[in-house]
Motif scaffolding. Structure first.
Motif, PDB file in Angstrom:
ATOM      1  N   SER A  13       8.522 -28.347  83.194  1.00 29.36           N
ATOM      2  CA  SER A  13       9.329 -28.159  81.992  1.00 29.36           C
ATOM      3  C   SER A  13       8.581 -27.304  80.971  1.00 29.36           C
ATOM      4  N   MET A  14       7.288 -27.553  80.845  1.00 28.55           N
ATOM      5  CA  MET A  14       6.484 -26.763  79.918  1.00 28.55           C
ATOM      6  C   MET A  14       6.469 -25.298  80.324  1.00 28.55           C
ATOM      7  N   GLY A  15       6.352 -25.067  81.634  1.00 32.14           N
ATOM      8  CA  GLY A  15       6.352 -23.691  82.120  1.00 32.14           C
ATOM      9  C   GLY A  15       7.651 -22.980  81.796  1.00 32.14           C
ATOM     10  N   ARG A  16       8.794 -23.683  81.971  1.00 32.59           N
ATOM     11  CA  ARG A  16      10.086 -23.074  81.644  1.00 32.59           C
ATOM     12  C   ARG A  16      10.179 -22.783  80.150  1.00 32.59           C
ATOM     13  N   GLY A  17       9.627 -23.691  79.358  1.00 31.70           N
ATOM     14  CA  GLY A  17       9.652 -23.474  77.906  1.00 31.70           C
ATOM     15  C   GLY A  17       8.884 -22.235  77.507  1.00 31.70           C
ATOM     16  N   PHE A  18       7.702 -22.059  78.076  1.00 29.93           N
ATOM     17  CA  PHE A  18       6.909 -20.878  77.742  1.00 29.93           C
ATOM     18  C   PHE A  18       7.560 -19.599  78.270  1.00 29.93           C
ATOM     19  N   GLU A  19       8.221 -19.694  79.418  1.00 35.28           N
ATOM     20  CA  GLU A  19       8.953 -18.530  79.933  1.00 35.28           C
ATOM     21  C   GLU A  19      10.008 -18.072  78.924  1.00 35.28           C
ATOM     22  N   ILE A  20      10.725 -19.027  78.361  1.00 30.79           N
ATOM     23  CA  ILE A  20      11.782 -18.690  77.406  1.00 30.79           C
ATOM     24  C   ILE A  20      11.185 -18.158  76.111  1.00 30.79           C
ATOM     25  N   VAL A  21      10.071 -18.728  75.668  1.00 30.30           N
ATOM     26  CA  VAL A  21       9.405 -18.212  74.462  1.00 30.30           C
ATOM     27  C   VAL A  21       9.007 -16.761  74.661  1.00 30.30           C
ATOM     28  N   ARG A  22       8.447 -16.444  75.843  1.00 31.53           N
ATOM     29  CA  ARG A  22       8.077 -15.056  76.129  1.00 31.53           C
ATOM     30  C   ARG A  22       9.315 -14.157  76.162  1.00 31.53           C
ATOM     31  N   ALA A  23      10.399 -14.657  76.740  1.00 32.24           N
ATOM     32  CA  ALA A  23      11.634 -13.873  76.806  1.00 32.24           C
ATOM     33  C   ALA A  23      12.190 -13.609  75.415  1.00 32.24           C
ATOM     34  N   LEU A  24      12.136 -14.606  74.551  1.00 31.80           N
ATOM     35  CA  LEU A  24      12.599 -14.418  73.169  1.00 31.80           C
ATOM     36  C   LEU A  24      11.784 -13.335  72.474  1.00 31.80           C
ATOM     37  N   GLY A  25      10.485 -13.355  72.708  1.00 33.88           N
ATOM     38  CA  GLY A  25       9.631 -12.331  72.111  1.00 33.88           C
ATOM     39  C   GLY A  25       9.951 -10.951  72.645  1.00 33.88           C
ATOM     40  N   ALA A  26      10.157 -10.847  73.949  1.00 35.59           N
ATOM     41  CA  ALA A  26      10.456  -9.547  74.566  1.00 35.59           C
ATOM     42  C   ALA A  26      11.786  -8.991  74.075  1.00 35.59           C
ATOM     43  N   LEU A  27      12.808  -9.848  74.011  1.00 34.67           N
ATOM     44  CA  LEU A  27      14.118  -9.409  73.527  1.00 34.67           C
ATOM     45  C   LEU A  27      14.040  -8.989  72.072  1.00 34.67           C
ATOM     46  N   SER A  28      13.291  -9.742  71.270  1.00 34.36           N
ATOM     47  CA  SER A  28      13.133  -9.398  69.858  1.00 34.36           C
ATOM     48  C   SER A  28      12.438  -8.048  69.685  1.00 34.36           C
ATOM     49  N   ASP A  29      11.397  -7.810  70.491  1.00 35.34           N
ATOM     50  CA  ASP A  29      10.667  -6.543  70.407  1.00 35.34           C
ATOM     51  C   ASP A  29      11.571  -5.355  70.711  1.00 35.34           C
TER      52      ASP A  29
END
Length: 260
Positions: A13-29
């Motif tokens: 679950s933690m891994g999925r959470g960090f994946e989404i955090v990275r995706a949010l950052g990439a989309l924002s960039d």
């Protein structure tokens, strides 16, 4: 469920959470809207799984959702990152200065910008140094200080003019900048070189080289400088310049900076 199985589930679950955090950052960039659909597409994940993880992150206060159902990282991440940056600037910064001072046999400092002054927050001075007293906590006019141009390395001309809008360009040093335009011209030369050279700008006989320290936001937050007598440092400027830049880059990386 066994203990090992519960641990595996939490880690997953933690891994999925960090994946989404990275995706949010990439989309924002990229300037893209971060919805469940766009995040699922970014990660090539099932929408229901992404939606569940986003709901958990939302409940924990790690993400926020606007009226258009788009998600973004909450300020909690930035506050935590800033706190970690401040801590590492002190701890790793001190280790970096000690290593640099031992290698070069010269006094080394870490300074930050406060208003139109630089303030020394850390120092490492060899036992055989002829430097008297401590500079820690002391402020000095940024336009002629050892760290002045390095801490303003990434500033625009407009930002620099704002910093020095009420500054009187008067210094005991014979080579101090005479105006904000003079300061900017010298900074541009430093940027081409890769490190700053301050030659008798603060006071006669004082010489220094410095380099900027970057943080995880890609902003300059401090400068490392090597300071000493002009006759001792000037002949070894290229060596000292390369060393101080390498030390500043290493510290920057520990603060999460992506070096340019």
């Amino acid at each position: 469920m066994s203990m090992d199985r519960r641990t595996e589930t939490r880690l997953s679950s933690m891994g999925r959470g960090f994946e989404i955090v990275r995706a949010l950052g990439a989309l924002s960039d990229r300037g893209d809207t971060a919805t469940v659909q766009s995040i699922s597409r970014e990660l090539d994940r099932d929408r229901s799984q992404v939606s569940r993880t986003l709901s958990a992150l939302l409940n924990l206060g790690f993400v926020v959702r606007d009226a258009d159902l788009a998600y973004s990282l909450s300020w909690n991440w930035y506050a935590t990152a800033q706190e970690l940056t401040d801590q590492r600037l002190q701890t790793v910064g001190m280790t970096t200065l000690d290593a640099l001072a031992a290698d070069l046999g010269q006094a080394c400092f870490l300074s930050v910008l406060q208003g139109d002054s630089t303030v020394t927050i850390l120092e490492s001075i060899p036992a055989d140094s002829r430097m008297i007293g401590s500079w820690r906590g002391r402020a000095y006019p940024a336009f002629c200080s050892d760290a002045g141009r390095a801490v303003l390395w990434d500033a625009t001309d407009h930002e620099i003019r704002a910093v020095f809008s009420a500054t009187e360009f008067v210094s005991p040093g014979p080579n101090a900048p005479a105006s904000v335009d003079d300061f900017i011209d010298r900074l541009r030369q430093d940027q081409e070189r890769g490190y700053t050279i301050v030659d008798q700008e603060a006071e006669p006989g004082l010489y220094s080289v410095a380099a900027p320290v970057w943080d995880f936001r890609g902003e300059v937050i401090a400068a490392i400088q090597v300071v000493g007598e002009r006759e001792a440092l000037r002949a070894r400027t290229p060596e000292y310049g390369a060393s101080v830049r390498s030390a500043a880059d290493a510290l920057s990386q520990r603060l999460g900076a992506a070096l340019r």
